[in-house]
Scaffold this active site. Structure first.
Site, PDB file in Angstrom:
ATOM      1  N   GLU A 102       1.247  -1.284  -0.383  1.00  0.00           N
ATOM      2  CA  GLU A 102      -0.208   0.035  -0.196  1.00  0.00           C
ATOM      3  C   GLU A 102       1.138   1.938   0.106  1.00  0.00           C
ATOM      4  O   GLU A 102       0.486   2.478   0.496  1.00  0.00           O
ATOM      5  CB  GLU A 102      -1.185   0.498   1.301  1.00  0.00           C
ATOM      6  N   CYS A 121      -3.117  -4.435   4.557  1.00  0.00           N
ATOM      7  CA  CYS A 121      -1.987  -5.203   4.968  1.00  0.00           C
ATOM      8  C   CYS A 121      -1.577  -7.442   4.384  1.00  0.00           C
ATOM      9  O   CYS A 121      -1.104  -7.787   5.003  1.00  0.00           O
ATOM     10  CB  CYS A 121      -1.818  -5.566   6.659  1.00  0.00           C
ATOM     11  N   HIS A 128      -0.880 -11.838  11.188  1.00  0.00           N
ATOM     12  CA  HIS A 128      -0.828 -10.296  11.045  1.00  0.00           C
ATOM     13  C   HIS A 128      -0.479  -9.299  12.635  1.00  0.00           C
ATOM     14  O   HIS A 128      -1.176  -9.404  13.415  1.00  0.00           O
ATOM     15  CB  HIS A 128      -1.844  -9.355  10.714  1.00  0.00           C
TER      16      HIS A 128
END
Lengths: 134, 349, 384
Positions: B82, B114, B237
């Protein structure tokens, strides 16, 4: 704004591709069309491994136009393991850490951008060796 | 659960984290006179000459050395990020050129906050698993920007992780199956002309990170018939130090299982690389025959879950190719002024 | 081959001429030289200029200056060899007369540096390096010389301060040159404390760029007539090149182009280094001065700095250099420097050097481009 000028250098700048003389075996970087040692024109692409050591170095405080945003930055002449000298910036190292003879390795980093709206030029720099290579 | 027709796995992987670190307490000093609570030590900051491209290139080069394959044999270089240096122009082609994979290959940039890296990994599994490609590389890399003074500034870090998907017979870790769970959930986003993203504060928690991560992980485990006790390691994550620990516990995992893959306290949230570098850290340490669960998360929102089992090849190439710990341990602390300069927060023109 | 005499000289002061353009400066020095030479018919004009296009957007400067100086219609060609442009222009003027094709030519060196400043000037100066393999890496011309200085210090066990003798000598001599940019002497202590530009090179290692124009009128014996006996003669002229990039040279500390051009000039003049009484070398940086002394045969390899430390480069020494200030003290309008060197040698060999007078029969001027890729050497003989 130069696009093609940087585009045609990519093989050399991204992957340190020089030439090897088929007649005398000399390994040359940057690439040439005439071997400076034996004058042969039989030169084939040769990829350098990017390992070497610092031959000389400096820290630049007064930068040429386009590089002012990076000062102070370090640069060196690096003696590659295969023989040639190459001029490049040093990165990921502090001024006090650099010395003649320091082992370094090639990484690909931003060399500059052509303004905020122009092309980003990527190329080789050298940093202290992260790990000993086989 | 998704499983390709051909069995596939990870034939090589690599990661990269920049050298610079800023301590959370230093950020707190500038914005909150030191009075903020922050849940990590420090985060990684890219150098002036680094960006998502350069980070991805080094991770990809490490992965190729690990896999010991000719770069021309890659049929895909897919990069999830991103923080692409060009909004229009694929970063992936620069990476492909830099590693020597061009010209007979595909290349593209992926975006899913993400989880863009694991999104690319799902696709790479399909590409190889269908027989269309021998090898495909999926990369997650980011140089995330945090709005100055915002809570996310503590965690927005930089890093990259690359995985080469190939035949099971050549894999260091083969794939048992995967699952993706996706909804339209606007927990964190950025409009085109904005410099910094917008986030929903507490909305980024339960309905976003936790729901999607738990749903994809549980769905995969149920379909495979496994419970948390069947896994040697788990990676999530890592937007901060609390979320991955909490989700691990809720799914029934214990500290020994998630500890080696938890890097956020040392490097921050590396966004599209976050779960990827956790997986790399775990693969660096795993023995043959270990089962690993990876559940990523991307805002917007979704989670990709994968179940891997390591093979005898997992120990190949551990030296001298840099491991993620070599990068984590290589650190140079900087102050907020230097950080602001390196993150282009100073108006130069 | 015809003999080549210097019939007239002219020079402007070296400084930031805010109110004067390049054509203005060039014309002034031309008129001064031509008046002294008392020659009616000029066959050609050679203009040494390195950076006119880069700094001021003006090319085709030879035709421009010819017209502006009242020489409209005259054959006029601009010569570019980076910092050696001035020397190269003298070389072409010499070849034109020595070959017999022309009998009287004007050689002018001119540079207008001060219309731009800072990074844009650094960018212009580095065009003398290899653009694709040196400049692209953000290397300034100073940085390239810094590589040489650091390696030299490493190989020969010297400190940065040891190079100060070159700058102290240059400033001492410049103090007595009314055309020089800097008129105050400096001390070794000031040298040691100067700000670094690209370490180990400091501000006081580096010649200051500025504006200026210098002119010589060259003529054959036929044109000089009886005046030949009282004129300085060019008895040696040679030029050579080397790889542009430092990394393309087998030994970056050996200035091969300097060696080749100096030794060819010695051979032509039938002399050796020991007979040279004054050496106007290209001291753009102190390291270049040291390496020039070595490659030209005045010092052994690695002993150039030590020669300066022993005081041999001063007006009283065995090989006086930069007798009117050199590039460092007089100033460095890039493309003009090579002609200023010849003008200053003529003053010396005529006995017109005032407080800086050296008793010499032969003088040598040497102009270098970039880090040594082009070198032009001239040997001048005093009138009989």
């Amino acid at each position: 704004m130069s696009l093609a000028k940087h585009w045609r250098m990519q093989g050399q700048r991204y992957r340190l591709i020089g030439v090897q003389c088929e007649d005398c075996g000399a390994k040359l970087l940057p690439r040439r069309v005439v071997c400076p040692q034996c004058k042969s024109s039989s030169l084939e692409p040769y990829p350098f491994r990017g390992q070497g050591m610092v031959y000389s170095h400096t820290t630049i405080y007064d930068a040429p136009s386009g590089y002012e945003g990076y000062v102070p930055y370090l640069a060196a002449l690096v003696r590659l393991d295969e023989g040639p000298l190459v001029a490049a910036q040093l990165t990921d190292v502090d001024v006090e850490e650099v010395y003649v003879g320091m082992p370094v390795e090639m990484v690909t980093r931003r060399l500059r951008q052509q303004g905020e709206e122009g092309m980003i030029v990527y190329g080789y720099k050298f940093r202290p060796k992260l790990k000993d290579h086989a | 659960m998704m499983r390709p027709l051909r069995d596939v796995g990870i034939v090589g992987y690599g990661a990269y984290v920049p050298r610079y670190r800023i301590k959370a307490e230093e950020i707190s000093r500038v914005w909150k006179m030191g009075e903020d609570s922050h849940h990590l030590e420090e985060k990684a900051v890219p150098g002036l000459d680094e960006d998502t491209t350069t980070i991805a290139v080094e991770a990809a080069r490490n992965a190729l050395r690990k896999a010991a394959i000719e770069p021309s044999r890659l049929s895909a270089i897919w990069l999830g990020s991103e923080s692409k240096p060009y909004s229009v122009k694929p970063t992936a082609t620069i990476v492909a050129e830099a590693v020597g994979a061009t010209p007979h290959t595909t290349a593209a940039d992926w975006e899913f906050a993400c989880k863009a890296g694991t999104e690319a990994m799902q696709a790479a599994i399909g590409f190889v698993g269908s027989g269309m490609a021998e090898y495909a590389m999926a990369i997650g890399a980011d140089t995330a920007q945090g709005r100055p003074g915002d809570q996310l500034e503590y965690t927005a870090g930089a890093g990259g992780a690359a995985f080469i998907v190939g035949p099971k017979e050549e894999s260091m870790a083969y794939l048992e199956g995967s699952h993706s769970y996706v909804t339209d959930t606007p927990d964190f986003f950025r409009r085109p002309n904005q410099q910094y993203p917008t986030h929903g504060n507490r909305f980024t928690g339960e309905p976003s990170y936790f729901t999607h991560t738990i749903m994809s992980a549980r769905a995969l485990m149920d379909e495979l018939g496994y419970g948390p006790e069947d896994y040697d390691r788990v990676v999530f994550h890592q937007p901060n130090s609390k979320f991955p620990v909490r989700v691990a516990k809720r799914l029934g995992f214990v500290e020994e299982q998630y500890r080696d893959g938890l890097l956020v306290p040392f490097v921050g949230n590396t966004y599209a690389a976050s779960s990827g570098i956790g997986l790399a850290a775990v693969l660096d340490k795993a023995d043959p025959g270990e089962r690993i669960l990876l559940a990523s998360y991307g805002s917007g929102a979704g989670s990709d879950a994968f179940s891997f089992v390591t093979t005898e090849w997992i120990v190949r190439g551990r030296n001298p190719i840099p491991q993620i710990s070599d990068y984590v341990n290589r650190r140079r602390e900087i102050d907020y002024a230097q950080y602001a300069r390196q993150r282009n927060k100073l108006v130069m023109y | 081959m015809q003999k080549v005499y210097i019939a007239g000289i002219g020079q402007t002061p070296v400084q930031e001429h805010w109110d004067r353009s390049a054509r203005d400066l060039a014309a002034t020095s031309i008129l001064e030289a031509v008046e002294e030479a008392e020659i009616d018919k000029i066959d050609a004009l050679y203009v040494g200029n390195a950076l006119s296009g880069e700094l001021t957007g003006q090319e085709q400067v030879a035709a421009l200056i010819a017209d502006f100086a009242g020489l409209t219609g005259t054959e006029a060609i601009r010569v570019e060899a980076a910092g050696a442009s001035g020397g190269a222009a003298v070389r072409l003027g010499y070849l034109a007369v020595a070959s017999g094709v022309h009998d009287a030519v004007i050689v002018t060196g001119v540079e207008k540096m001060s219309d731009l400043a800072g990074p844009l000037v650094e960018q212009a100066l580095v065009t003398s390096s290899d653009e694709e393999y040196e400049a692209i890496h953000g290397l300034s011309l100073v940085a390239l010389h810094a590589f040489l200085m650091r390696r030299y210090m490493h190989d020969y066990d010297l400190g940065r301060g040891d190079f100060g003798h070159f700058s102290v000598n240059a400033h001492r001599n410049a103090a007595n040159n009314p055309f020089a940019m800097f008129r105050r002497p400096i001390t070794l202590d000031q040298f040691q404390k100067a700000r670094l530009v690209a370490d180990p090179i400091s501000l006081l290692d580096s010649a200051p760029v500025a504006d200026g124009a210098a002119t010589v009128v060259l003529c054959s014996k036929k044109v000089a007539g009886e005046g030949a006996e009282s004129s300085v003669e060019i008895i040696g002229s040679a030029s050579a090149t080397d790889a542009v990039a430092l990394h393309d040279r087998p030994d970056p500390l050996f200035l091969r182009a300097v060696y080749d051009s100096a030794h060819k000039a010695y051979a032509q003049a039938g002399v050796g280094a020991e007979q040279i009484g004054i050496f106007e070398l290209h001291d753009a940086f102190t390291i270049l001065a040291a390496l020039s002394l070595e490659a030209s045969g005045f010092a052994e390899e690695g002993q150039g700095v030590r020669l300066a430390m022993q005081g041999e480069i001063t007006l009283e020494g065995s090989i006086p250099i930069c007798t009117m200030g050199g590039l460092k003290g007089r100033g460095y309008p890039v493309g003009a420097a090579g002609v200023y060197q010849v003008v200053e040698l003529v003053q010396q060999l005529r006995g017109e050097a005032g407080a800086n007078q050296v008793d010499a029969r032969l003088g040598m001027a040497q102009s270098i481009g970039g880090t040594g890729a082009t070198a032009v050497t001239h040997i001048l003989k005093s009138p009989d």
